[in-house]
Scaffold this motif. Structure first.
Motif, mmCIF file in Angstrom:
data_model
loop_
_atom_site.group_PDB
_atom_site.id
_atom_site.type_symbol
_atom_site.label_atom_id
_atom_site.label_comp_id
_atom_site.label_asym_id
_atom_site.label_seq_id
_atom_site.Cartn_x
_atom_site.Cartn_y
_atom_site.Cartn_z
ATOM 1 N N GLU A 99 0.921 -1.125 -0.085
ATOM 2 C CA GLU A 99 0.060 0.009 -0.043
ATOM 3 C C GLU A 99 0.833 1.300 -0.010
ATOM 4 O O GLU A 99 0.229 2.630 -0.283
ATOM 5 N N ARG B 264 -9.897 -5.336 1.396
ATOM 6 C CA ARG B 264 -9.454 -4.456 2.303
ATOM 7 C C ARG B 264 -7.930 -4.300 2.368
ATOM 8 O O ARG B 264 -7.348 -4.967 2.845
ATOM 9 N N PRO C 155 -5.281 0.810 5.143
ATOM 10 C CA PRO C 155 -5.502 2.250 5.020
ATOM 11 C C PRO C 155 -4.455 3.049 5.208
ATOM 12 O O PRO C 155 -3.932 2.668 6.534
ATOM 13 N N HIS D 167 -4.059 3.872 8.899
ATOM 14 C CA HIS D 167 -4.406 2.878 10.051
ATOM 15 C C HIS D 167 -3.690 3.091 11.115
ATOM 16 O O HIS D 167 -2.349 3.513 11.049
#
Lengths: 356, 356, 356, 356
Positions: D199, D332, D335, D338
């Motif tokens: 990510e 998912r 993020p 997070h």
């Protein structure tokens, strides 16, 4: 060739690894038919058997316990039937009915003695020694011992953090009624400050003095004690009588007894853990899996070569065997000149001796 | 008496247990002063040392790695200073400056060779053998090996569930460039279906045939292969050239190579795991903690008795020693008549041989 | 900013992970100076402190226990000095002398109550909840609980192999004097056949009946019992008097008591293991390491934001906090409608209830 | 009622715990008949099924893998028979022939999509989510994830000792092609100095700079990298061509790629370990056993209540469910806001970002 296998006596990590190795080797190398007898010699009386093939022993190498079940106390020579005769003839008849050419018996001292009595009656036997206590006279190591030592060492690792955080005396009581091998190797592997063995009566005063010295130095004390350890000249059994029963009872183990002796003499808190049966259950260590596999394979070789009436042993790195007749009743305690005792003393691990 | 300790070569579970045992025994039994030399022989050049006392070695028994640090390649006889001379004199001068009466050196073959060259120069040495590969000529077992075997066995336990659930061929590549001990014991302990060793060139066709047979029987195959294993008459290195560089490169290890060979021949999926450095790090098994402790204690005894120039060994259950002069360059492969190979074959574990 | 950290109450896996996270976050994010106070509040009386920096907290994440030490019973408000006054003023004075701007206190209910009393006296506090029992009112989970559950589950795994091999009833007694969380989750994770909790008085008859049924079906029974579990309408304490002392004594735990009740009713052997302190020592599970790290980081955030007088909590996946004033004396038992009880019953795990 | 169970997709610790819980709950609470379908949806085509009763699911709670077998790629809607039609009708017909009233399907995204397509055709389905990656949109946690994290943390524990002893950079590559949860939690639990996630593209320069800084401070660096992590603006695939084939090939994983990038910039040695399939095999952690058991029980409740077409989820401490229609294709990722990323940064764990 049709061979039976049974496991007798207490549980021990590696039993399934032996069963697997015996079965695979007998099938692969001798084309033998293999039958498992359930719950030790009891299965010969209750006629509980099942075939063992490649599929039955698949995936059992790492499993604790024994897929055949075991029994602590079934001796057909001491069970008596309705006619007053012992049950050995009945067991023998069932073995004949099955067409067994021989038996591979995995067990301890007691099991070997029973097995040995079947030999002259025409049921040839090969033995595989089993004792987590590692106290057999004719073999350097037995499978299951390394696993028991590992459980003790892991428990000491855990107890040490609590002992150090609180400045406590922590007592861990291990298996070992007569021989102190588990406490000795487990204690050394777990970094115990004191190791108390059945072979070496300890002095409560010496133990207390050392704990007090360590306490004074802001330290904690980790004591590893075998269940069979005893204080010199002291009786362990605190006689107690229950309110509703006049019979005296036994109060916990020697660990709890030692705690009761030490606590009044120290300002640190003393705590005891009784490791119990977790030492003899569960998956064997890799070391024990290999050793048990070697023992099982070697037993199959004895069968293949017709060398009946013998028990597998380990000397150094090699498997060998001894006659069953030489096995019975011989156990191996920790000798007082054992090198590991010198190592312990040299590293400052106390053995609870009065004059050191 | 003032003794230095250093650890050389690759990491190995149990190094700290040796350091602890040497230190405690020298202090308790000889009243010696003990100094740790950091990062192997490099510390003698960079003058990096620290005192080792009871407090410094407390709680390190179960820790992986070495509190002294290590270095793979520092040989003072091959480091050259500004004046063109090698650095051994510099190392020696620093040892004299410290007032060292001797050195306990924990390391492998290379480290022992360096240590041995310091002896005639007036720096007496006692050696403690270290190799997770268990391939030393003069000792039955070395510490760290049991821990490496345990890592391999646990990995095989894990891979087996996936192999069985998917009906796959799983390849696990272990350490062992020249000697196959880790793959052999680890594979046996982990229930591998096939074990491929440096000592026994394998046949890709035989391996593929066995996988296909098991596939046909709805089974999976677990292959344990040492990094040094090779297919008979086949070159491993797939020559590859990068888009932006003309130099040929090496493509993964032998495990991945075997996967590339097998996959086209099978309908099952083939997967490879390269265990790598997890095999040499981490907390030692209880077995290795005891063995390393015994080695360290025995080294301290050699020092105490002035038996310099020797390396500790294990024979059966006993510690002994050999002259350092006999150690250098002698390694111990798995002999082709080793009992555990017979056990493997007897249990139906394939060794990848062409004609079986 | 200068912040003190202390750990109070019993040992718990993850304490060091909290200390590390608080220290690193305060240094990295606030440039704070951090001081560790040794042995809980006792260190404020004995003036035992030490600086905590990056180096001091390196490598402690996975270590069990607490590097600061702890103390079960030191409450400065209940210690009285020579002048008859309690020692809280002395503790406060030392904190001022150190120049502490606040305290991060890691501990259970008792520790939080003490911390809360320092607040109005001018020593601001942030709390981090610690209890392996998982019985705190304001937080879903506490660190250490997962580690305790893992120890219980591993022990049950081991005991199960012995139970099955012998056809025995094995009782494992876990921690949990008031709340049964450890026994419930540990029992479910370890595949117990019966789980007995403090919250749900059991019927010895129901327990015996189930064991007998399983015995009849050739099965074994694995019972996981919390130390605080009790039989409905039955008194646990077997009153015993020692031969040499008239005072009645306590006889083992509820596990041993249950064994004594069951054994006469069954033909299988019944055996008990008292897991004891191994449940609260040793390296935290990865889950607990992450949770403890999050708690510690969140505590540092509360300090940074000046949100004093609060205790860190967990709700679902998120950290939050509650006022210390709401914390004291509130514990969280297993509610009788807890989903995991329904799961247990649905899977045929008995809770020892009389009428099911 | 007659219910089928199948497991699809990759192996995952806890599958057997789900199978056990579904089976026990359906039998105990609904008196249902339960049939296991082998190797995912493939079993509906190959007609491979077997009855599941109390005895079949005994002792499987702690076993890794799935006793039913699984299959990665069998989608009856994409298999085509001789007549050109897909095989879904054939699968459906066999389910009808068995008399199945519904199916409990345990699997990942792909398996849920297939299951969802059977619903309108008259085969009602309940889903249990399975992904070790923990990347499902509708549930806080999935079983198997904690076990994977534990494997990563244990590997980092081991690698850390070697890294520290040698002053090395050690790279551990974890699973996680799209989502970095395993690397993030595993890295935090294992004390990684740097965590690189899919990510958050990393900067090779920033990574090298940090390693060099730590090297200068005599330190080592432990890097935990997800297989899907990528350097910002850099192409991973080193194009290589084999000597005997013109096709470009893939060269190891991102871990090895990073090692190649870093090594020239550092004087420390850089080493990579590719954890691979050991992350998804083996016995589930106690946490995962409880979670999988709860998921399985909840699935049985959905069946009992006739709430078909839903998938079990976890929110906080509670099980719930969502329509299968909402599940497909939603994953998912971690993020960027997070909380655990903030914790990492606050503790000085680098995420490989260029400008920090």
């Amino acid at each position: 060739m049709h061979i039976g296998i049974l496991t007798g006596g207490g549980d021990c990590p590696g039993l399934n690894a032996v069963i697997r190795a015996v079965t695979l080797a007998l099938i692969n190398e001798c084309g033998a038919r293999v039958t498992g007898i359930e719950r030790g010699f009891l299965g010969l009386l209750t006629r509980s058997v099942r075939p063992l093939g490649l599929r039955e022993v698949q995936g059992i190498l790492a499993q604790g316990g024994t897929i055949l079940g075991t029994h602590n106390r079934c001796d057909p020579f001491h069970y008596f039937g309705a006619d007053g005769a012992d049950c050995s003839a009945q067991a023998l008849a069932f073995a004949r009915e099955l067409g067994l050419d021989g038996l591979v018996v995995i067990g301890g001292d007691g099991t070997m003695s029973i097995a040995h009595r079947f030999e002259p009656l025409g049921l040839p036997v090969v033995g595989v020694p089993k004792t987590i206590d590692n106290d057999l006279a004719h073999t350097d190591r037995t499978f299951g011992f390394d696993s028991a030592v590992a459980v003790v060492a892991e428990a000491l690792d855990r107890l040490e953090t609590t002992a150090r955080s609180h400045g406590r005396v922590m007592i861990a009581e291990t298996m070992g009624r007569y021989a102190g091998w588990i406490a000795l190797e487990g204690g050394m592997a777990g970094g115990a400050d004191m190791i108390l063995l059945p072979e070496l009566p300890f002095s409560v005063e010496a133990v207390a003095r050392l704990c007090a010295e360590r306490e004074a130095g802001d330290g904690c004390t980790l004591i590893c004690i075998a269940e069979g350890a005893r204080a010199a000249g002291r009786e362990l059994t605190v006689r107690a009588t229950l309110a509703d029963s006049p019979d005296p009872i036994r109060l916990g183990g020697v660990g709890q007894w030692l705690q009761q002796q030490l606590q009044p003499l120290l300002s640190s808190e003393v705590r005891t853990t009784l490791l119990g049966h977790v030492q003899r259950g569960g998956s064997p260590t890799p070391y024990d899996r290999v050793l048990a596999t070697r023992f099982g394979y070697h037993a199959a070789q004895l069968v293949r070569r017709g060398e009946w009436g013998r028990m597998v042993t380990l000397h150094g790195e090699d498997c060998a065997s001894v006659p069953l007749s030489e096995v019975a009743g011989k156990s191996r305690n920790v000798p007082l000149d054992h090198p590991l005792l010198a190592v312990a003393r040299g590293l400052g691990v106390s053995l609870g001796e009065a004059h050191r």
